[in-house]
Design an enzyme around this catalytic site. Structure first.
Site, PDB file in Angstrom:
ATOM      1  CB  SER A 130      -1.907   4.233  -9.714  1.00  0.00           C
ATOM      2  OG  SER A 130      -0.874   3.352  -9.304  1.00  0.00           O
TER       3      SER A 130
ATOM      4  CE1 TYR B  48       0.072   3.676 -15.001  1.00  0.00           C
ATOM      5  CE2 TYR B  48       1.152   3.549 -12.859  1.00  0.00           C
ATOM      6  CZ  TYR B  48       0.060   3.294 -13.662  1.00  0.00           C
ATOM      7  OH  TYR B  48      -1.047   2.670 -13.139  1.00  0.00           O
TER       8      TYR B  48
ATOM      9  CE  LYS C 262      -3.142   5.159 -13.906  1.00  0.00           C
ATOM     10  NZ  LYS C 262      -4.566   5.012 -14.278  1.00  0.00           N
TER      11      LYS C 262
END
Length: 251
Positions: free
Chosen positions: A141, A154, A158
């Protein structure tokens, strides 16, 4: 273009969103496809079979280490081999940092990072056993490179997925296995539909993108198929931003 003619592609998180788009794109490029997801993907299987390709859907939880070997084993039994593996499954339950429950952080890490590790490891072992090399692509990401106020759980996962591909490229190069990542910007999927339900926020996000719009799952198909194919035969350890130019728009 039959970039993947005669090959077998495995995709995690393949029942919806980016994973579904990649799975269907791979079938259109000539590949047989197996998808793994917490939800069954029977409609996708029917679409792939309508294209004249073989397809398999396997349900399970990527956070459970043993599921990786089961998925790869069932795919090899049904489709014969593993040529391309796309590690896409991920979650992002947006949450503020100071009051984030430990279980939210831990579940996100188990799905996004631990799940990617075990799935990639299982796929790599199957490729080594097959002796034909292969291509592994992880969906990281833009969040691997920039922060997010409600993504403190998060973004580290990533970044870890991106780093996993760099190290795996070194570990697996001698086996003819290439490892790369794609780094999507804001893509309109179920993962962010609640966060972007605010029309004002959605418009502001789109305005930050030089190409003038937020991404769609299909925007990831071309970059992924390129990395999967022989067109990228000398590309490994690389990361490809697919963000409409958002990352470079700092001023």
């Amino acid at each position: 273009m039959n970039l993947l003619a005669g090959q077998t592609v495995l995709v995690t998180g393949g029942a919806s969103g980016i994973g579904r788009a990649i799975a269907l794109g791979a079938a259109r490029a000539g590949a047989d496809v197996a998808v793994f997801d917490k939800d069954p993907a029977q409609a996708l299987v029917a679409q792939i079979e309508a294209l004249g390709r073989k397809a398999l859907t396997v349900t399970g939880d990527v956070a459970e280490p043993g599921e990786a070997e089961r998925f790869v084993r069932e795919a090899v039994i049904a489709l014969g081999r593993v040529d391309v593996f796309v590690s896409n499954a991920g979650i992002c339950p947006f949450h503020s940092f100071l009051d984030m429950p430990a279980e939210v952080f831990e579940r996100t890490a188990r799905v996004n990072l631990h799940g990617a590790f075990h799935m990639v490891q299982a796929a790599a072992n199957a490729m080594v056993a097959g002796g034909r090399g292969g291509s592994i692509i992880a969906v990281s990401s833009i969040s691997a490179l920039v922060g997010g106020e409600f993504q403190t759980h998060y973004t580290p996962t990533k970044a870890g997925v991106h780093s996993l591909m760099q190290s795996a490229a070194i570990a697996l190069g001698r086996h003819g296995i290439r490892c790369n990542s794609v780094l999507p910007g804001t893509i309109l999927t179920d993962i962010n539909k609640d966060d972007l339900a605010d029309e004002g926020k959605r418009a502001r996000m789109a305005a930050r993108v030089p190409l003038g719009r937020l991404g769609e799952p299909d925007d990831l198909v071309g970059p992924t198929l390129f990395l999967a194919s022989d067109m990228a035969r000398y590309v490994t350890g690389a990361a490809l931003l697919v963000d409409g130019g958002a990352f470079v728009n700092l001023q």
